[in-house]
Design a protein around this motif. Sequence first.
Motif, PDB file in Angstrom:
ATOM      1  N   HIS A   8       0.533  -0.734   1.244  1.00 29.43           N
ATOM      2  CA  HIS A   8       0.114  -0.123   2.510  1.00 29.43           C
ATOM      3  C   HIS A   8       0.876  -0.818   3.630  1.00 29.43           C
ATOM      4  N   HIS A  49      -4.852   1.358  -9.620  1.00 28.75           N
ATOM      5  CA  HIS A  49      -5.651   0.226 -10.114  1.00 28.75           C
ATOM      6  C   HIS A  49      -5.985   0.415 -11.603  1.00 28.75           C
ATOM      7  N   ASP A 103      -0.704  -2.996  -4.446  1.00 26.86           N
ATOM      8  CA  ASP A 103      -1.712  -2.788  -3.397  1.00 26.86           C
ATOM      9  C   ASP A 103      -1.655  -3.869  -2.324  1.00 26.86           C
ATOM     10  N   ILE A 136       1.924   3.490   1.707  1.00 31.45           N
ATOM     11  CA  ILE A 136       0.953   4.532   2.050  1.00 31.45           C
ATOM     12  C   ILE A 136       0.618   4.435   3.533  1.00 31.45           C
ATOM     13  N   HIS A 161       2.748   0.957  -5.014  1.00 30.84           N
ATOM     14  CA  HIS A 161       1.475   1.035  -4.284  1.00 30.84           C
ATOM     15  C   HIS A 161       1.367  -0.107  -3.272  1.00 30.84           C
ATOM     16  N   LYS A 200      -1.176  10.451  -1.001  1.00 30.64           N
ATOM     17  CA  LYS A 200      -2.267   9.564  -1.405  1.00 30.64           C
ATOM     18  C   LYS A 200      -3.623  10.238  -1.193  1.00 30.64           C
TER      19      LYS A 200
HETATM   20 ZN    ZN Z   1      -4.283   0.926  -2.028  1.00 37.56          ZN
END
Ligand code: ZN
Length: 328
Positions: A42, A202, A260, A67, A40, A121
């Motif tokens: 970005h 998460h 993330d 993503i 995960h 996503k």
């Molecule tokens: Zn995210």
Amino acid sequence: MAAVSVPSTPSIWFDLEHARRVGFTVAPPRKVDVPLIDVHTHAGRRPDTVLLLDAARRYGVTRLVTIAPLDECLWLQERYPDRIIPATTLTYDHRDDPARLAAENLALLERAVAAGLKVVKFWFKPRFNADTGLKLDDARLAPIFRFLGRHRMVALVHIADPDAWWQKYYTDPTRYDSKEATYLQAERAMAAYPEVRFILAHLGGDPEHLDHLDRLLSTYPNLYLDTSATKWLVRELGRQPETARAFFQRWPDRILFGTDQVVRVRTEPACYTSRYWVHQIFWETGIVCPSPIPDADSDGPPMIHGLNLPAEVLRSVYYENAVHLLFD
Ligand SMILES: [Zn+2]
């Protein structure tokens, strides 16, 4: 006799001040010898993507799910074929015309499949639900989920936010579901499409309530969780490290490592290295120390209370589960 070029005290590797001085560029020795996959992140067609990739390499993270909209996914994949596993977003502009919504996204997904993409996503947080009127179990999305099932694609879903956000941001009950109610859309989708593997990001969006996650994991065999959102997970799981460790030991095959990390413009390399450092300390050691990541939701200075996960759990979470989901 032998000259040592590295600090001889092992603990220095785990010392926050030392790590800070070197910009978190040196990863402590890993507890397990597997090539980590971060499921995960970005990234995009931005120069700073190389900073994320460099930080990942330093921490033994060999591949990253990134993503982005499909065109950026394809650009990243062509540029970094051995490092990046792109995850495309969808388009909801024509949500008021269900046939067009389906046709546009199926065309997009056909292109994604042709390029070998495996992950889609869905950013279905409360604000998205409120702004678009779309929930994950909406009939308009059925053609999309059936496509994912046919093509063995994975749905990576952001479904909920920290409990505290319902006191801070989602206070209008005419606009936002309660946190409990927002899960119904995910449960209905997981039940309706058992052939689709779902990763709820998460830690399912609910690290505050591990008993709730136990129930979801017991009920839906197609459900997986990722460990992304550094501050949130470190804060909530660190409140109850014994309980959190037991949770990971109950579900070692259903949790995937993710951070993330978000690539922005003109960032410092330490933005990325510090997060990987925090993840390593948190999952692999029992160290208690201040966290270098500011946390607006923390009462008091943010702290790391390491979970000291066993090696066999780390191997599954860091690597084996992602291989199973993304490459089997
Ligand atoms: Zn995210």
